[in-house]
Motif scaffolding. Sequence first.
Motif, short mmCIF file in Angstrom:
data_model
loop_
_atom_site.label_atom_id
_atom_site.label_comp_id
_atom_site.label_asym_id
_atom_site.label_seq_id
_atom_site.Cartn_x
_atom_site.Cartn_y
_atom_site.Cartn_z
N LEU A 179 0.67 -1.33 -0.09
CA LEU A 179 -0.01 -0.31 0.23
C LEU A 179 0.97 1.31 0.23
N SER A 180 2.15 1.23 0.51
CA SER A 180 2.83 2.40 0.65
C SER A 180 4.49 2.13 0.36
N ASP A 181 4.76 2.62 -0.63
CA ASP A 181 6.51 2.33 -1.05
C ASP A 181 7.29 2.96 0.14
N GLN A 182 6.77 3.84 1.14
CA GLN A 182 7.66 4.36 2.21
C GLN A 182 7.42 3.39 3.58
N GLY A 183 6.49 2.27 3.38
CA GLY A 183 6.49 1.42 4.69
C GLY A 183 5.01 1.59 5.01
N MET A 184 5.00 0.51 6.14
CA MET A 184 3.72 0.75 7.11
C MET A 184 4.19 0.88 8.42
N GLN A 272 -5.39 9.73 -6.19
CA GLN A 272 -3.95 9.68 -6.58
C GLN A 272 -3.04 8.53 -6.18
N ARG A 273 -3.23 8.20 -5.03
CA ARG A 273 -2.60 6.95 -4.53
C ARG A 273 -2.95 5.79 -5.45
N ARG A 274 -4.26 5.61 -5.71
CA ARG A 274 -4.44 4.57 -6.51
C ARG A 274 -3.85 4.54 -8.07
N ALA A 275 -3.88 5.79 -8.28
CA ALA A 275 -3.07 5.94 -9.67
C ALA A 275 -1.69 5.69 -9.53
N GLU A 276 -0.87 6.00 -8.47
CA GLU A 276 0.50 5.47 -8.30
C GLU A 276 0.46 4.08 -8.09
N LEU A 277 -0.11 3.56 -7.57
CA LEU A 277 -0.42 1.93 -7.36
C LEU A 277 -0.44 1.26 -8.99
N GLU A 283 -2.73 -2.52 -13.14
CA GLU A 283 -4.09 -2.45 -12.78
C GLU A 283 -4.44 -3.71 -11.95
N GLU A 284 -4.26 -4.85 -12.24
CA GLU A 284 -4.75 -6.03 -11.80
C GLU A 284 -4.17 -6.02 -10.27
N HIS A 285 -2.91 -5.88 -10.17
CA HIS A 285 -2.44 -5.82 -8.64
C HIS A 285 -3.03 -4.65 -7.65
N ALA A 286 -3.16 -3.53 -8.54
CA ALA A 286 -3.61 -2.32 -7.89
C ALA A 286 -5.09 -2.44 -7.39
N ILE A 287 -5.74 -3.18 -8.03
CA ILE A 287 -7.33 -3.41 -7.53
C ILE A 287 -7.14 -4.23 -6.23
N ARG A 288 -6.16 -5.41 -6.41
CA ARG A 288 -6.09 -6.14 -5.07
C ARG A 288 -5.75 -5.39 -4.08
N ILE A 289 -4.81 -4.51 -4.18
CA ILE A 289 -4.17 -3.58 -2.97
C ILE A 289 -5.25 -2.57 -2.51
N ALA A 290 -6.07 -1.98 -3.34
CA ALA A 290 -6.86 -0.69 -3.15
C ALA A 290 -8.50 -0.63 -3.14
N ASN A 291 -8.81 -2.07 -4.02
CA ASN A 291 -10.07 -2.00 -4.15
C ASN A 291 -10.67 -3.38 -3.60
N MET A 292 -9.99 -4.24 -2.76
CA MET A 292 -10.25 -5.33 -2.21
C MET A 292 -10.26 -5.31 -0.57
N THR A 293 -11.03 -5.90 0.10
CA THR A 293 -11.00 -5.89 1.44
C THR A 293 -10.27 -7.38 1.73
N ARG A 294 -9.59 -7.65 3.13
CA ARG A 294 -9.30 -9.03 3.11
C ARG A 294 -9.26 -8.92 4.63
#
Length: 440
Positions: A179-184, A272-277, A283-294
Amino acid sequence: MSADSTPRFVIDDRERGLFRVNREVFVSDEVLDLERRHLFDKAWLYVGHESEISNPNDFHTRQVGGRTVIFTRDRRGVVRVLLNTCRHRGAEVCRERSGNRKIFTCFYHGWAYDNSGALVSVPDSDSYSSGFDRSELGLAQPRVDSYRGFVFATFSQQTQPLLDYLADATHILDQVSDLSDQGMRIVVGTHRYSMRANWKLLMENSVDGYHALTVHQTYFEMMMNLGTTPPGLDGNRAIGRGVELGNGHAVALMPELGSPLMSEEVLLERRQRRAELVAKFGEEHAIRIANMTRNMVLFPNSAIIDLNWGIQVRTMYPIAPGHTEIVGWQLMPEGISEQMQRYRIDNALSFWGPAGLATPDDVEGLEQCQRGFASTNEVAWSDISRGMKKENPAIVDELQMRAFWREWNKQITGESYTFENAPLDTGYIRSGSTATTGGA
Ligand code: FES
Ligand SMILES: [Fe+2]
């Protein structure tokens, strides 16, 4: 099946599509004793996140597998888990909850240890014989390893390496961490609470899509009153998938929940963050990260629940068969605006907080179950069969829980098992480049 051949704890009848768990596992002291020996003395247990000890000498004391440990980064930057028991006569050498300390001095007789665990000072050491060797008396340390900043420990030398143990759960930890390239980072502050119910009920509940619309009706009604239709709902049915991740880990995946009360600034930042992802991962992995709950459970006793607008990390540990201690933390991407941080914290408090819309309702449900187990002599088995024999179990099915129980049963009784479904769900959990279908 004759009465004699009925398994003691888990009935896993693949032919008829029935799965039952004996309620003895929720009420028995003997079972808890087995769990201590076969799970908590052996498994990789979640300790904390590296962001909690970002500076040398930072530490937290916490309970892991029933032991008190000091989770620290030593003066050289090495992440360590030190057993908080003095090598002299047993006292805890650190009595603070957290801080920054190079030396831990035992309250009882003053033995002092540095934060790599070495015994560095013994008052009146002249009184000891020449056989007394300080270098043999450092603080004991379990095996420690980490994945994407999540730190685990095991008290067994025999347990497989962490990476093997986590199996496909690594893909979900990747999605959370990407989710963040600066870490969590873990937000300072902790939710600590207990419930009068067995710890495994909360493991089940953490991946249970079936209860959401009934137990959390108030929350969904509130969302709808705010004008947000949760995209996870199709008509009145929750959509999504349950996926076995191996070794008892499992995840419930769903298109993201609607996010109530999002300001223009937060909406803009999300876009903006979604566009960066998308630019970074496609697109496929960005959807997993930003548009799915887990909602993921990590066997045996932790869970990571990422609902897009907040990420809850939690552990649960039994004090008694009907009494559980729970600790929850909030994980957040680095590098987000103050508004976004506030938005996430507000959501976390109002959903998972002690007076939130989710946690108290869940605890009420689980305590009701525990009270119901008073009739275990008369009603011995709980049913967890929903979605068995389905090719594509939905989030409201119970595959996720069966994955936990099969591993639990294997560790306690030695009975082996196979995956219920071919692990064909890789598209849900892996990046496009490594996705495969079928295979073990
Ligand atoms: S028990 Fe720690 S110094 Fe004696
Ligand atoms: Fe819930």
